[in-house]
Design an enzyme around this catalytic site. Structure first.
Site, PDB file in Angstrom:
ATOM      1  NE  ARG A   1     -20.723   3.725 -27.567  1.00 48.94           N
ATOM      2  CZ  ARG A   1     -19.981   2.903 -28.305  1.00 48.94           C
ATOM      3  NH1 ARG A   1     -19.657   1.692 -27.847  1.00 48.94           N
ATOM      4  NH2 ARG A   1     -19.541   3.249 -29.499  1.00 48.94           N
ATOM      5  CB  VAL A   2     -15.193   1.515 -23.677  1.00 55.36           C
ATOM      6  CG1 VAL A   2     -14.142   2.609 -23.716  1.00 55.36           C
ATOM      7  CG2 VAL A   2     -15.617   1.214 -22.256  1.00 55.36           C
ATOM      8  CB  SER A   3     -17.395  -1.919 -27.338  1.00 57.27           C
ATOM      9  OG  SER A   3     -17.544  -0.922 -28.313  1.00 57.27           O
ATOM     10  CB  THR A   4     -15.838  -4.992 -23.820  1.00 54.11           C
ATOM     11  OG1 THR A   4     -14.486  -4.515 -23.802  1.00 54.11           O
ATOM     12  CG2 THR A   4     -16.214  -5.436 -25.219  1.00 54.11           C
TER      13      THR A   4
ATOM     14  CD  GLN B   1     -13.191  -1.758 -25.827  1.00 51.92           C
ATOM     15  OE1 GLN B   1     -14.300  -1.277 -25.701  1.00 51.92           O
ATOM     16  NE2 GLN B   1     -12.641  -1.993 -27.003  1.00 51.92           N
TER      17      GLN B   1
END
Length: 194
Positions: free
Chosen positions: A7-10, A13
């Site tokens: 997972r990445v936040s945005t 990314q």
């Protein structure tokens, strides 16, 4: 079977670092999300959990990929354990299929419980101190000054029946119907007092 979760936040990314680590670890099936860790809804993680079976292992690059707070993380690990799914981190000494990994998770659980208790005590002490000064908690009663100024305009627009409630809300930047009806109610009271 082992399943990876990255997972990445945005959207800006990228997942390369995590995907490389999974590839090196020989993990073939990886579920990915591009969503903030604060959000509880992680669609691909939910898919992975539907797919995984008793005895399978969820593998993450780091534990913070699963949640931002210790409490969130501990609850998630407890849910996995209840389903018979193990958890392994590639960069931390966590592997709930081993005695040592389980011990570390249990230590996390104790620390999270302590954190909740301390927070509860602080909140209680803060409320007691505020009450002793005559303050009570909660939202202030009534309307904000912005809505107080426009309440009669909103009421007149509503009573004219020229516009829908949604159009009136949009025109006056009212975000919810609850607030809309609160404004009308306040205008009614104000009109009856005049």
């Amino acid at each position: 079977m082992e399943f990876g979760y990255a997972r990445v936040s945005t959207q800006e990314q990228n997942l390369d670092l995590q995907m490389d680590a999974f590839s090196k670890a020989g993990i073939k099936k990886v579920f990915t999300d591009k969503v903030s860790g604060i959000k509880s809804e992680k669609p691909q993680l939910n898919e992975l959990l539907k797919y995984a079976r008793n005895g399978d292992t969820l593998v993450v690059w780091r534990l913070d990929r699963l949640g931002r707070t210790t409490v969130q993380l501990i609850q998630f690990i407890e849910d996995l354990t209840a389903q018979g799914i193990n958890l392994r981190s590639l960069t931390e000494p966590i592997d709930t299929s081993t005695a040592t990994g389980t011990l570390i998770v249990q230590i996390f659980c104790v620390l999270a419980e302590h954190e909740r208790n301390v927070l509860r005590e602080r909140t209680k002490a803060g409320l007691t101190a505020a009450r002793s000064r005559g303050r009570t908690g909660g939202r202030p009663a009534g309307l904000t000054s912005k809505f107080e100024e426009i309440k009669f305009l909103v009421k007149a627009s509503y009573e004219s029946k020229k516009w829908t409630i949604e159009e009136i809300m949009k025109a006056y930047k009212i975000s919810s119907k609850t607030t809309f009806y609160k404004i009308l109610k306040s205008a009614e009271k104000g009109a009856s007092q005049v």
